[in-house]
Design a protein around this motif. Structure first.
Motif, short mmCIF file in Angstrom:
data_model
loop_
_atom_site.label_atom_id
_atom_site.label_comp_id
_atom_site.label_asym_id
_atom_site.label_seq_id
_atom_site.Cartn_x
_atom_site.Cartn_y
_atom_site.Cartn_z
N PRO A 126 12.91 -8.54 5.42
CA PRO A 126 12.18 -9.36 4.53
C PRO A 126 11.52 -8.54 3.38
N GLN A 127 11.52 -9.17 2.16
CA GLN A 127 11.08 -8.20 1.22
C GLN A 127 9.54 -8.56 1.08
N TRP A 128 8.53 -7.70 0.82
CA TRP A 128 7.12 -7.84 0.98
C TRP A 128 6.59 -7.79 -0.30
N THR A 129 5.62 -8.33 -0.52
CA THR A 129 4.62 -8.05 -1.80
C THR A 129 3.90 -6.63 -1.74
N LEU A 130 4.51 -5.71 -2.60
CA LEU A 130 3.78 -4.41 -2.85
C LEU A 130 2.81 -4.29 -3.69
N VAL A 131 1.83 -3.99 -3.24
CA VAL A 131 0.56 -3.68 -4.08
C VAL A 131 -0.26 -2.40 -3.94
N GLU A 132 -0.70 -1.84 -5.10
CA GLU A 132 -1.63 -0.60 -4.97
C GLU A 132 -3.12 -0.95 -4.78
N VAL A 133 -3.63 -0.28 -3.86
CA VAL A 133 -5.19 -0.46 -3.53
C VAL A 133 -5.95 0.60 -3.69
N GLU A 134 -7.14 0.79 -3.74
CA GLU A 134 -8.04 2.10 -4.02
C GLU A 134 -8.11 2.71 -2.59
N ASP A 135 -8.15 1.91 -1.48
CA ASP A 135 -8.18 2.63 -0.02
C ASP A 135 -7.67 1.91 0.90
N LEU A 136 -7.08 2.34 1.95
CA LEU A 136 -6.69 1.88 3.20
C LEU A 136 -7.62 1.88 4.65
N GLU A 137 -7.66 0.81 5.36
CA GLU A 137 -8.44 0.76 6.40
C GLU A 137 -8.22 1.93 7.35
N ALA A 138 -9.31 2.45 7.98
CA ALA A 138 -9.14 3.57 8.83
C ALA A 138 -8.64 3.27 10.29
N THR A 139 -7.89 4.22 10.89
CA THR A 139 -7.23 4.09 12.12
C THR A 139 -7.71 5.42 13.24
N ASP A 140 -7.53 5.00 14.18
CA ASP A 140 -7.77 6.20 15.37
C ASP A 140 -6.67 7.38 14.84
N ARG A 141 -5.64 7.14 14.50
CA ARG A 141 -4.66 8.32 14.38
C ARG A 141 -5.03 8.91 12.90
N GLY A 142 -5.32 8.10 12.13
CA GLY A 142 -5.61 8.70 10.73
C GLY A 142 -4.58 9.20 9.95
N ALA A 143 -4.76 10.37 9.47
CA ALA A 143 -3.54 11.04 8.63
C ALA A 143 -2.68 11.92 9.53
N GLY A 144 -3.00 12.07 11.10
CA GLY A 144 -2.17 12.73 11.81
C GLY A 144 -0.70 12.38 11.71
N GLY A 145 0.09 13.42 11.42
CA GLY A 145 1.54 13.29 11.16
C GLY A 145 2.47 14.02 12.32
N PHE A 146 3.26 14.50 11.93
CA PHE A 146 4.48 14.87 12.88
C PHE A 146 3.82 15.68 13.87
N GLY A 147 4.00 15.20 15.13
CA GLY A 147 3.80 15.94 16.31
C GLY A 147 2.15 15.64 16.75
N SER A 148 1.54 14.84 15.92
CA SER A 148 -0.01 14.79 16.31
C SER A 148 -0.30 13.90 17.24
N THR A 149 0.64 13.11 17.88
CA THR A 149 0.35 12.26 19.24
C THR A 149 1.03 12.95 20.55
N GLY A 150 1.29 14.19 20.36
CA GLY A 150 2.04 15.13 21.42
C GLY A 150 3.43 15.19 21.15
#
Length: 151
Positions: A126-150
């Motif tokens: 499906p095509q989604w509506t793409l919008v720019e926002v000032e901030d995103l909601e926080a998650t437990d993972r946050g900005a942890g990337g490659f290899g951050s979950t083990g």
């Protein structure tokens, strides 16, 4: 689940090749075959890539895509896989479907007319509506990337 219909159009000169088909009743993907001349197979040297034609174009319903994925046996036995896995065929594309292959093996691999080279999967896209926002909601993972979950 009700089966949907996907329409394929053959390109000139491939009436001897079967259209994409499911190998078994429970297969998720349908086999894509190489549409190369009998007298001109593609020799894929180790480390090299090619664009292998399939000899058909396809009409995919709006809101769906065709994913082009490697065949596990080809990858395991010969080291040949889809370069951009999964490749995407968009619903509005009507040109010939081609498969981008790479030989990660140690020996030359020959692609002959009718060889099963990849598999196709029809998936929702499906095509989604793409919008720019000032901030995103926080998650437990946050900005942890490659290899951050083990590992």
């Amino acid at each position: 689940m009700t089966a949907q219909t996907i329409r394929f159009k053959r390109w000139d000169g491939n009436s001897d090749l079967p259209l994409p088909t499911y190998a078994t009743a429970g297969a998720a993907g349908f086999d894509l075959r190489a549409h190369v001349p009998e007298d001109a197979p593609i020799v894929l040297k180790p480390g090299s890539r090619c664009m292998a034609p399939t000899g058909f174009s396809v009409a995919i319903p709006d809101g769906y895509e065709m994913q082009v994925r490697p065949r596990s046996g080809l990858a395991f036995k010969n080291g040949v896989t889809v370069t951009n896995a999964p490749g995407t065929i968009d619903c509005d594309y009507r040109g010939q479907v081609c498969v981008l292959l790479i030989n990660l093996g140690d020996e030359d691999f020959t692609i002959r007319r009718g060889d099963r080279i990849a598999q196709g999967i029809i998936a929702a896209a499906p095509q989604w509506t793409l919008v720019e926002v000032e901030d995103l909601e926080a998650t437990d993972r946050g900005a942890g990337g490659f290899g951050s979950t083990g590992v």
